[in-house]
Design a protein around this motif. Structure first.
Motif, PDB file in Angstrom:
ATOM      1  N   ARG A  68       0.836  -1.207   0.000  1.00 42.11           N
ATOM      2  CA  ARG A  68       0.000   0.000   0.000  1.00 42.11           C
ATOM      3  C   ARG A  68       0.866   1.250   0.000  1.00 42.11           C
ATOM      4  NH1 ARG A  68      -2.390   2.938   4.418  1.00 42.11           N
ATOM      5  NH2 ARG A  68      -4.265   4.068   3.776  1.00 42.11           N
ATOM      6  N   ARG A  69       1.917   1.245   0.833  1.00 44.76           N
ATOM      7  CA  ARG A  69       2.802   2.407   0.878  1.00 44.76           C
ATOM      8  C   ARG A  69       3.550   2.573  -0.446  1.00 44.76           C
ATOM      9  NH1 ARG A  69       5.530   2.372   6.939  1.00 44.76           N
ATOM     10  NH2 ARG A  69       3.589   2.128   8.106  1.00 44.76           N
ATOM     11  N   MET A  70       3.981   1.462  -1.033  1.00 43.50           N
ATOM     12  CA  MET A  70       4.674   1.534  -2.316  1.00 43.50           C
ATOM     13  C   MET A  70       3.762   2.110  -3.394  1.00 43.50           C
ATOM     14  SD  MET A  70       6.768  -2.071  -2.370  1.00 43.50           S
ATOM     15  CE  MET A  70       7.197  -1.837  -4.105  1.00 43.50           C
ATOM     16  N   LEU A  71       2.510   1.688  -3.390  1.00 47.83           N
ATOM     17  CA  LEU A  71       1.567   2.186  -4.389  1.00 47.83           C
ATOM     18  C   LEU A  71       1.265   3.665  -4.171  1.00 47.83           C
ATOM     19  CD1 LEU A  71      -0.882  -0.849  -4.588  1.00 47.83           C
ATOM     20  CD2 LEU A  71       0.785  -0.126  -6.315  1.00 47.83           C
ATOM     21  N   GLU A  72       1.198   4.087  -2.903  1.00 49.28           N
ATOM     22  CA  GLU A  72       0.990   5.513  -2.640  1.00 49.28           C
ATOM     23  C   GLU A  72       2.178   6.329  -3.143  1.00 49.28           C
ATOM     24  OE1 GLU A  72       0.224   5.864   1.499  1.00 49.28           O
ATOM     25  OE2 GLU A  72      -1.906   5.343   1.309  1.00 49.28           O
ATOM     26  N   ASP A  73       3.404   5.817  -2.901  1.00 47.85           N
ATOM     27  CA  ASP A  73       4.587   6.499  -3.419  1.00 47.85           C
ATOM     28  C   ASP A  73       4.571   6.534  -4.947  1.00 47.85           C
ATOM     29  OD1 ASP A  73       5.542   7.053  -0.927  1.00 47.85           O
ATOM     30  OD2 ASP A  73       6.961   5.385  -0.860  1.00 47.85           O
ATOM     31  N   PHE A  74       4.123   5.430  -5.539  1.00 50.12           N
ATOM     32  CA  PHE A  74       4.032   5.380  -7.004  1.00 50.12           C
ATOM     33  C   PHE A  74       3.029   6.414  -7.507  1.00 50.12           C
ATOM     34  CE2 PHE A  74       1.879   3.743 -10.808  1.00 50.12           C
ATOM     35  CZ  PHE A  74       2.959   3.664 -11.682  1.00 50.12           C
ATOM     36  N   ASP A  75       1.861   6.493  -6.857  1.00 51.81           N
ATOM     37  CA  ASP A  75       0.848   7.475  -7.255  1.00 51.81           C
ATOM     38  C   ASP A  75       1.380   8.898  -7.112  1.00 51.81           C
ATOM     39  OD1 ASP A  75      -0.923   5.453  -7.813  1.00 51.81           O
ATOM     40  OD2 ASP A  75      -1.997   5.607  -5.906  1.00 51.81           O
ATOM     41  N   THR A  76       2.138   9.131  -6.019  1.00 44.77           N
ATOM     42  CA  THR A  76       2.720  10.462  -5.822  1.00 44.77           C
ATOM     43  C   THR A  76       3.712  10.789  -6.929  1.00 44.77           C
ATOM     44  OG1 THR A  76       2.449  10.287  -3.424  1.00 44.77           O
ATOM     45  CG2 THR A  76       4.030  11.901  -4.223  1.00 44.77           C
ATOM     46  N   ALA A  77       4.540   9.800  -7.309  1.00 44.43           N
ATOM     47  CA  ALA A  77       5.514  10.015  -8.377  1.00 44.43           C
ATOM     48  C   ALA A  77       4.823  10.304  -9.703  1.00 44.43           C
ATOM     49  CB  ALA A  77       6.421   8.782  -8.507  1.00 44.43           C
ATOM     50  N   VAL A  78       3.749   9.575  -9.985  1.00 43.92           N
ATOM     51  CA  VAL A  78       2.998   9.807 -11.228  1.00 43.92           C
ATOM     52  C   VAL A  78       2.386  11.200 -11.214  1.00 43.92           C
ATOM     53  CG1 VAL A  78       0.980   9.101 -12.553  1.00 43.92           C
ATOM     54  CG2 VAL A  78       2.544   7.371 -11.660  1.00 43.92           C
ATOM     55  N   ALA A  79       1.774  11.566 -10.061  1.00 38.91           N
ATOM     56  CA  ALA A  79       1.164  12.889  -9.958  1.00 38.91           C
ATOM     57  C   ALA A  79       2.201  13.989 -10.119  1.00 38.91           C
ATOM     58  CB  ALA A  79       0.448  13.030  -8.618  1.00 38.91           C
ATOM     59  N   ASP A  80       3.393  13.777  -9.539  1.00 34.71           N
ATOM     60  CA  ASP A  80       4.455  14.768  -9.649  1.00 34.71           C
ATOM     61  C   ASP A  80       4.894  14.924 -11.102  1.00 34.71           C
ATOM     62  OD1 ASP A  80       6.416  16.566  -8.527  1.00 34.71           O
ATOM     63  OD2 ASP A  80       7.891  15.020  -8.980  1.00 34.71           O
ATOM     64  N   ALA A  81       5.004  13.799 -11.802  1.00 32.06           N
ATOM     65  CA  ALA A  81       5.402  13.859 -13.212  1.00 32.06           C
ATOM     66  C   ALA A  81       4.363  14.576 -14.053  1.00 32.06           C
ATOM     67  CB  ALA A  81       5.623  12.442 -13.748  1.00 32.06           C
ATOM     68  N   ARG A  82       3.123  14.474 -13.639  1.00 32.89           N
ATOM     69  CA  ARG A  82       2.034  15.124 -14.394  1.00 32.89           C
ATOM     70  C   ARG A  82       1.740  16.526 -13.875  1.00 32.89           C
ATOM     71  NH1 ARG A  82      -2.217  10.032 -14.445  1.00 32.89           N
ATOM     72  NH2 ARG A  82      -1.119   8.759 -16.010  1.00 32.89           N
ATOM     73  N   GLY A  83       2.463  16.947 -12.855  1.00 35.59           N
ATOM     74  CA  GLY A  83       2.220  18.274 -12.287  1.00 35.59           C
ATOM     75  C   GLY A  83       0.987  18.342 -11.434  1.00 35.59           C
ATOM     76  N   LEU A  84       0.593  17.193 -10.817  1.00 36.78           N
ATOM     77  CA  LEU A  84      -0.647  17.149 -10.061  1.00 36.78           C
ATOM     78  C   LEU A  84      -0.414  16.904  -8.571  1.00 36.78           C
ATOM     79  CD1 LEU A  84      -2.760  14.912 -12.462  1.00 36.78           C
ATOM     80  CD2 LEU A  84      -2.813  17.397 -12.273  1.00 36.78           C
TER      81      LEU A  84
END
Length: 299
Positions: A68-84
């Motif tokens: 769960r923590r890994m997926l949250e970090d992944f979501d954060t990384a994706v959002a950061d790459a998209r400027g979100l």
């Protein structure tokens, strides 16, 4: 692997393969195959399956929290790459005490949701101390000193506690002019609270009158209603009764005397990278709770 982890995390959270299949618009056999493939990859059994539900094994429970923590970090990384990164989205799970949630926090949570249309909130009202990690909660609002260990805790508001009673009770019982008059009255208290309270008065004065009463209750909302009915007097925090005092339905007894205040905390797991939804909610509730009736900014 990533897709299988996402599916497994949701199966644990929903407790059902079919529920995850409906959520992802796929079939239950597909979900089952993804979880089985993940188990084969790891070489451990992650879920115990029955005809009605699934529960994680000990290995599954531990893997779920890390995944769960890994997926949250992944979501954060994706959002950061998209400027979100600064856009709260996804599911936010919040736990709060029952009475506080009903009276004060439910409205604030819905206000927060209106400001963030991409957000879903699951609000769990519970008076017991919750292990945020074990029960997969993002944020907790708690009153008092019993705080879960290994959590970040920020004091965000205080609420004074005073003796109050309904005018109908005060009109039909002996006058209360000093703390020594209180023990003669019917005192309503929380079921497992002490019969002795510490009151602070003018000039640093302190007293601890022994209180007695025929009625003990384990719910603050029931205490609120009983006070309104004129059953007796009670020591109540402002967040529970301030609106009734303002409306004249309850009166403060011995207004120069009060007990140590309730302290409100916002708690969340100590993580390096918090999702935007958690960061923004912590900021929001830290600003808005102290503005609610019966609360004040901590000194």
């Amino acid at each position: 692997m990533l897709r299988a982890m996402q599916v497994f995390v949701r199966v644990v959270e929903l407790g059902s393969l079919s529920a995850v299949a409906r959520e992802r618009h796929t079939t239950q056999p597909t979900v089952s195959k993804l979880v089985a493939a993940l188990e084969d990859r790891l070489g451990v059994r992650l879920l115990e399956r029955s005809t009605t539900h699934v529960v994680p094994t000990e290995q599954g429970r531990r893997f779920h929290e890390r995944a769960r923590r890994m997926l949250e970090d992944f979501d954060t990384a994706v959002a950061d790459a998209r400027g979100l990164t600064e856009t709260p989205a996804g599911l936010l799970r919040v736990t709060e005490p029952v009475s506080l949630g009903v009276l004060r926090l439910n409205r604030l949570v819905q206000e927060f949701m209106r400001d963030h249309p991409d957000l879903e909130v699951e609000l769990i009202l519970n008076d017991r101390v919750v292990d945020l990690v074990e029960e997969r909660m993002d944020v907790a609002i708690r009153i008092g000193a019993q705080l879960p260990p290994n959590m970040v805790a920020r004091k965000i508001a205080v609420s004074p506690r005073r003796l109050v009673a309904a005018p109908s009770y005060l009109d039909t019982h002996p006058a209360i002019r000093r703390p020594e008059d209180v023990p003669a009255h019917n005192y309503l208290r929380f079921a497992w609270a002490s019969d002795v309270v510490e009151l602070h008065g003018p000039g640093g004065a302190r007293t601890t009158p022994s209180l007695s009463g025929r009625y003990r209750i384990n719910n603050s909302m029931a205490i609120r209603e009983s006070l309104l009915m004129g059953t007796g007097i009670g020591l109540a925090p402002g967040w529970l009764v301030q609106d009734l005092v303002d409306a004249g339905q309850l009166a403060v007894v011995l207004p120069q005397w009060q007990a140590p205040p309730h302290e409100a905390f916002v708690l969340y797991p100590s993580r390096r990278h918090q999702p935007a939804r958690v960061r923004e909610f912590v900021r929001f509730i830290g600003e808005r709770l102290a503005e609610q009736p019966g609360f004040a900014v901590p000194g």
